[in-house]
Design an enzyme around this catalytic site. Structure first.
Site, PDB file in Angstrom:
ATOM      1  N   ASN A   1       0.863  -1.180   0.000  1.00 15.55           N
ATOM      2  CA  ASN A   1       0.000   0.000   0.000  1.00 15.55           C
ATOM      3  C   ASN A   1       0.897   1.227   0.000  1.00 15.55           C
ATOM      4  OD1 ASN A   1      -1.863   2.024   0.408  1.00 15.55           O
ATOM      5  ND2 ASN A   1      -2.301   1.479   2.541  1.00 15.55           N
TER       6      ASN A   1
ATOM      7  N   LYS B   1       0.101   4.245  -0.195  1.00 12.39           N
ATOM      8  CA  LYS B   1      -0.537   5.417   0.418  1.00 12.39           C
ATOM      9  C   LYS B   1      -0.296   6.632  -0.497  1.00 12.39           C
ATOM     10  CE  LYS B   1      -0.308   3.358   4.960  1.00 12.39           C
ATOM     11  NZ  LYS B   1      -0.249   3.600   6.424  1.00 12.39           N
TER      12      LYS B   1
ATOM     13  N   HIS C   1      -9.673   1.187   4.959  1.00 15.96           N
ATOM     14  CA  HIS C   1      -8.421   1.400   5.681  1.00 15.96           C
ATOM     15  C   HIS C   1      -8.678   2.355   6.843  1.00 15.96           C
ATOM     16  CE1 HIS C   1      -4.294   2.602   6.570  1.00 15.96           C
ATOM     17  NE2 HIS C   1      -3.897   1.524   5.926  1.00 15.96           N
TER      18      HIS C   1
ATOM     19  N   GLU D   1      -7.158   4.810   7.913  1.00 17.92           N
ATOM     20  CA  GLU D   1      -6.973   6.215   7.587  1.00 17.92           C
ATOM     21  C   GLU D   1      -8.194   6.781   6.886  1.00 17.92           C
ATOM     22  OE1 GLU D   1      -2.183   5.468   7.307  1.00 17.92           O
ATOM     23  OE2 GLU D   1      -3.346   5.709   5.454  1.00 17.92           O
TER      24      GLU D   1
ATOM     25  N   GLU E   1      -5.606  -4.793  10.533  1.00 13.60           N
ATOM     26  CA  GLU E   1      -4.616  -3.755  10.748  1.00 13.60           C
ATOM     27  C   GLU E   1      -4.917  -3.031  12.054  1.00 13.60           C
ATOM     28  OE1 GLU E   1      -2.671  -2.325   6.747  1.00 13.60           O
ATOM     29  OE2 GLU E   1      -4.459  -1.196   7.205  1.00 13.60           O
TER      30      GLU E   1
ATOM     31  N   GLY F   1       2.179   2.512  10.914  1.00 17.50           N
ATOM     32  CA  GLY F   1       3.080   3.646  10.778  1.00 17.50           C
ATOM     33  C   GLY F   1       3.719   4.090  12.076  1.00 17.50           C
TER      34      GLY F   1
ATOM     35  N   SER G   1       3.081  -2.268  10.491  1.00 15.62           N
ATOM     36  CA  SER G   1       4.536  -2.252  10.665  1.00 15.62           C
ATOM     37  C   SER G   1       5.164  -3.608  10.401  1.00 15.62           C
ATOM     38  CB  SER G   1       4.898  -1.746  12.067  1.00 15.62           C
ATOM     39  OG  SER G   1       4.463  -0.412  12.245  1.00 15.62           O
TER      40      SER G   1
END
Length: 248
Positions: A11, A13, A95, A97, A166, A172, A210
């Site tokens: 991904n 991003k 996701h 985010e 996730e 991150g 991660s």
């Protein structure tokens, strides 16, 4: 250990440029043949060049989101119809985010998964809890609620999606769930899927949070972890290739 073939998805991003993309993909393709199924989900503007670069390469490509609408007055949105024209095999939906920054609900994520499937694109449905939710003992309730919306929207077609766990607190941040923590949630999700489809044992459940070359082997060795949805490490060819090799 699972006999399901592993899948590793990068991904990107909101990262990339013409030059950086070419260098990254060249580095990944130099490692062919891949030891696992592999794909990259890239920003919308780069779908065309990535599709051309990766045609017949063995490395699939996809997008990071899609609209629930096929067309219309939805400025800034990109439809699954458009993604299909670029040969996307995958699209990430839900996701953390997107859920956090754009207020996406469980139902909206489920609707996106449904329209993607209708266009022959495999949704990678993301679920995961925040640190506060984990510390409150709410992990199981949160991920089951998020996945339940997709199960109800798709019915028996739920067997056609990929699910990615996730944990938000590990995205991150440099932190990662222990292999045991990740496996516990993956086993929970597979049990939930088994109640909805006889194909649950065949479905790929990915871990994201991660994942790096030095922890990928242990994570991927868990019974219900079938690969990874890779963030930062997907932006460096040597790291992504090492994770692909770990998936073997």
């Amino acid at each position: 250990m699972s006999q399901r073939h592993k899948l590793v998805v990068g991904n990107w991003k909101m990262h990339g440029s013409h030059a950086a993309n070419a260098e990254l993909l060249q580095g990944i393709l130099a490692s062919r043949p891949f030891a696992a199924e592999a794909a990259v989900c890239v920003p919308f503007p780069y779908l065309s060049e990535v599709a051309v670069t990766l045609a017949n390469s063995g490395l699939a490509w996809g997008a990071q989101d899609c609209s629930v609408h096929e067309q219309g007055a939805y400025t800034g949105e990109v439809s699954s119809v458009m993604l299909a024209e670029f040969g996307c095999r995958y699209v990430i939906v839900g996701h953390s985010e997107r859920r956090a920054y754009h207020g996406e609900s469980d139902q909206l994520v489920a609707d996106k998964a449904k329209v993607a499937l209708a266009r022959g694109i495999t949704p990678i449905v993301c679920v995961g809890e925040t640190l506060a939710q984990r510390e409150a003992g709410e992990t199981a309730a949160v991920v089951k609620r998020q996945l339940s919306a997709v199960v109800h929207a798709l019915g028996q077609c739920i067997g056609e999606v990929v699910v990615a766990y996730e944990p938000v607190w590990a995205i991150g941040t440099g932190r990662t769930a222990s292999p045991e923590q990740a496996q516990e949630v993956h086993a929970l999700l597979r049990a939930q899927l088994a109640a909805a489809t006889p194909r649950a044992s065949e479905m790929k459940l990915l871990y994201g949070g991660s994942v790096k070359p030095d922890n990928a082997v242990t994570l991927f060795g868990q019974a219900d972890i079938d690969g990874g949805l890779i963030g930062g490490a997907a932006l460096k060819a040597s790291d992504f290739v090492a994770i692909l090799r770990a998936a073997s």
